[in-house]
Design a protein around this motif. Structure first.
Motif, PDB file in Angstrom:
ATOM      1  N   LYS A 134      -7.484   1.064  -4.289  1.00 37.22           N
ATOM      2  CA  LYS A 134      -6.360   1.673  -5.005  1.00 37.22           C
ATOM      3  C   LYS A 134      -5.622   0.688  -5.902  1.00 37.22           C
ATOM      4  O   LYS A 134      -4.545   0.999  -6.414  1.00 37.22           O
ATOM      5  CB  LYS A 134      -5.388   2.293  -3.994  1.00 37.22           C
ATOM      6  N   ILE A 135      -6.188  -0.496  -6.091  1.00 36.53           N
ATOM      7  CA  ILE A 135      -5.557  -1.492  -6.949  1.00 36.53           C
ATOM      8  C   ILE A 135      -5.440  -0.960  -8.380  1.00 36.53           C
ATOM      9  O   ILE A 135      -6.291  -0.218  -8.864  1.00 36.53           O
ATOM     10  CB  ILE A 135      -6.368  -2.819  -6.939  1.00 36.53           C
ATOM     11  N   ILE A 187      -3.020  -6.107 -10.859  1.00 35.32           N
ATOM     12  CA  ILE A 187      -3.911  -7.234 -11.174  1.00 35.32           C
ATOM     13  C   ILE A 187      -3.226  -8.182 -12.157  1.00 35.32           C
ATOM     14  O   ILE A 187      -3.272  -9.414 -12.006  1.00 35.32           O
ATOM     15  CB  ILE A 187      -5.248  -6.732 -11.765  1.00 35.32           C
ATOM     16  N   ALA A 188      -2.560  -7.622 -13.159  1.00 37.47           N
ATOM     17  CA  ALA A 188      -1.869  -8.436 -14.167  1.00 37.47           C
ATOM     18  C   ALA A 188      -0.743  -9.263 -13.541  1.00 37.47           C
ATOM     19  O   ALA A 188      -0.548 -10.437 -13.871  1.00 37.47           O
ATOM     20  CB  ALA A 188      -1.315  -7.539 -15.271  1.00 37.47           C
ATOM     21  N   LEU A 192     -13.471  -9.376 -10.122  1.00 38.83           N
ATOM     22  CA  LEU A 192     -14.480  -8.700  -9.301  1.00 38.83           C
ATOM     23  C   LEU A 192     -13.866  -7.533  -8.539  1.00 38.83           C
ATOM     24  O   LEU A 192     -14.433  -6.438  -8.475  1.00 38.83           O
ATOM     25  CB  LEU A 192     -15.099  -9.694  -8.318  1.00 38.83           C
ATOM     26  N   TRP A 193     -12.718  -7.779  -7.955  1.00 38.60           N
ATOM     27  CA  TRP A 193     -12.011  -6.745  -7.190  1.00 38.60           C
ATOM     28  C   TRP A 193     -11.726  -5.515  -8.047  1.00 38.60           C
ATOM     29  O   TRP A 193     -12.030  -4.383  -7.661  1.00 38.60           O
ATOM     30  CB  TRP A 193     -10.729  -7.360  -6.643  1.00 38.60           C
ATOM     31  N   PHE A 194     -11.194  -5.737  -9.243  1.00 40.43           N
ATOM     32  CA  PHE A 194     -10.833  -4.626 -10.119  1.00 40.43           C
ATOM     33  C   PHE A 194     -12.077  -3.864 -10.581  1.00 40.43           C
ATOM     34  O   PHE A 194     -12.085  -2.625 -10.607  1.00 40.43           O
ATOM     35  CB  PHE A 194     -10.048  -5.157 -11.322  1.00 40.43           C
ATOM     36  N   VAL A 195     -13.139  -4.606 -10.919  1.00 40.09           N
ATOM     37  CA  VAL A 195     -14.383  -3.971 -11.383  1.00 40.09           C
ATOM     38  C   VAL A 195     -14.992  -3.119 -10.266  1.00 40.09           C
ATOM     39  O   VAL A 195     -15.377  -1.958 -10.486  1.00 40.09           O
ATOM     40  CB  VAL A 195     -15.394  -5.031 -11.865  1.00 40.09           C
ATOM     41  N   PHE A 244     -14.052  -4.592   0.897  1.00 41.40           N
ATOM     42  CA  PHE A 244     -12.887  -5.379   0.498  1.00 41.40           C
ATOM     43  C   PHE A 244     -12.599  -6.531   1.464  1.00 41.40           C
ATOM     44  O   PHE A 244     -12.168  -7.596   1.048  1.00 41.40           O
ATOM     45  CB  PHE A 244     -11.683  -4.459   0.318  1.00 41.40           C
ATOM     46  N   VAL A 245     -12.870  -6.327   2.756  1.00 40.95           N
ATOM     47  CA  VAL A 245     -12.771  -7.448   3.689  1.00 40.95           C
ATOM     48  C   VAL A 245     -13.874  -8.456   3.388  1.00 40.95           C
ATOM     49  O   VAL A 245     -13.664  -9.672   3.454  1.00 40.95           O
ATOM     50  CB  VAL A 245     -12.850  -6.960   5.154  1.00 40.95           C
TER      51      VAL A 245
END
Length: 386
Positions: free
Chosen positions: A174-175, A180-181, A209-212, A334-335
């Motif tokens: 849900k980011i 992120i910014a 990577l997380w956002f993608v 995510f972990v």
């Protein structure tokens, strides 16, 4: 059932307060402010935290006897090897944390840890930036570096890296781009002040990577190469660090890029060859002190091998590999991503083996439980902007 749930909440709350008190002792000890604080205050936080954690252990209702006995045998060896042979007493405290963590709500603990750590670091960096607490500036290796309230420039950057790793778990899929910014802006601010390169680049890369991955909505933990690559990650990078250090003259450019870390690792291996059991070492981390030569081994994994010996090292990475296997089993992307970030950081920096940074030592407590159902809950919490 209701009674069990209430008891688990109580146990989790006591554990969280105890751990936060112990963690606060650690962060205060690494600040310039500690020089003007009473040692009774700092050590009081440590003792209060450990007492709460010990008390919390006795609230544990369900214990897997076979797992507990095996853990007890390992703990006795660690006490002998890591504590008695090397006089490294914080491993005794790590064992208290792990045993006390059995039966807590790990998801709730990690969420609270994220918010508390972020609040404390923001407070320290903010106060240091306006000089309300000491903010020492040093010139080191051609870089002008602000310590942002700590007694070494890189400390704030590494604390922040672990906070970002927790953010990955808490926010998950849900980011948002705004979050992120904000996280990257804080990362840039810390870098511009401390000039600590490695955590800056790692945080930037993992935020991307997380956002993608969150946008793609595809669980990469299903991929064969990700599963087995993640599981073999710790032994692989440990060997790479050892090999590069042993042959640092072949990798002079890399050694220079890593500010001499490979050479220092090689020197330490010559002074203290690898042994089966632990031994006392004297690898000075002092800079600019007359009569002392800087000889610190930054790599978490190489430092562990040299200081605590190969038997303890195999147990250490074996425990984390079992934790990684559970993460793979429950397909919690995510972990997996958060753990990969801190393992990468430990490759050439020492924070992975320090529990006041590496909160994931607490997750080793899940190995004393038959299952880790909380890992299957791949949902995240509400946005931390709300």
């Amino acid at each position: 059932m209701y009674k069990e749930t209430k008891l688990k909440q109580l146990k989790t709350n006591i554990f969280t307060v105890g751990f936060f008190s112990w963690w606060t002792y650690g962060i205060l000890s690494s600040m310039e402010l500690s020089l003007s604080l009473s040692n009774y205050v700092i050590q009081g936080l440590r003792l209060f935290g450990l007492l709460l954690l010990v008390a919390d252990f006795f609230l544990t209702r369900k214990i897997d006897i076979k797992r507990f006995l095996l853990a007890l045998i390992i703990a006795m060896f660690i006490l002998f090897n890591n504590v008695m042979l090397t006089s490294t007493h914080y491993f005794f405290e790590i064992m208290i944390i792990v045993f006390a963590g059995v039966g807590i709500d790990f998801k709730s603990f990690l969420k609270k840890s994220f918010y508390y750590f972020l609040l404390v670091l923001t407070l320290i960096v903010g106060l240091a930036s306006v000089n309300l607490i000491p903010n020492v500036t040093m010139f080191h290796n051609g870089r002008m570096r602000n310590m942002l309230g700590f007694n070494w420039p890189s400390f704030s950057a590494h604390y922040y890296l672990y906070i970002v790793s927790l953010a990955i778990i808490v926010r998950g899929k849900k980011i948002t781009a705004i979050e992120i910014a904000i996280l990257e802006s804080l990362n840039i601010f810390i870098y511009l002040n401390t000039r600590t390169k490695s955590p800056f680049y790692l945080v930037t890369a993992f935020l991307i990577l997380w956002f993608v991955f969150a946008l793609l909505k595809y669980n990469i933990s299903n991929l064969f190469i990700v599963k087995w690559g993640f599981l073999g990650f710790l032994p692989m990078i440990s060997y790479i660090v050892y090999y590069l250090s042993m042959h640092y003259l072949t990798f002079t450019n890399l050694n220079q890029m890593l500010t001499g870390r490979l050479r220092l690792g090689n020197n330490a291996l010559i002074m203290y060859p690898l042994t089966l059991l632990g031994k006392k070492t004297s690898l000075s981390a002092e800079v600019g002190v007359i009569g002392q030569t800087y000889a610190y081994v930054d790599s978490s994994f190489l430092q562990y091998m040299i200081k605590f010996g190969m038997i303890s090292f195999i147990i250490f990475i074996g425990c984390f590999m079992m934790l990684q296997w559970r993460i793979i089993k429950y397909k919690n992307m995510f972990v997996l991503l958060a753990m990969s970030l801190v393992i990468f950081d430990g490759m050439f920096d020492p924070e992975f083996i320090q529990a006041n940074y590496n909160v994931y030592f607490v997750l080793l407590a899940t190995l004393l439980e038959p299952s880790s159902q909380w890992l299957a809950e791949n949902e995240s919490e509400e946005t931390f902007l709300e």
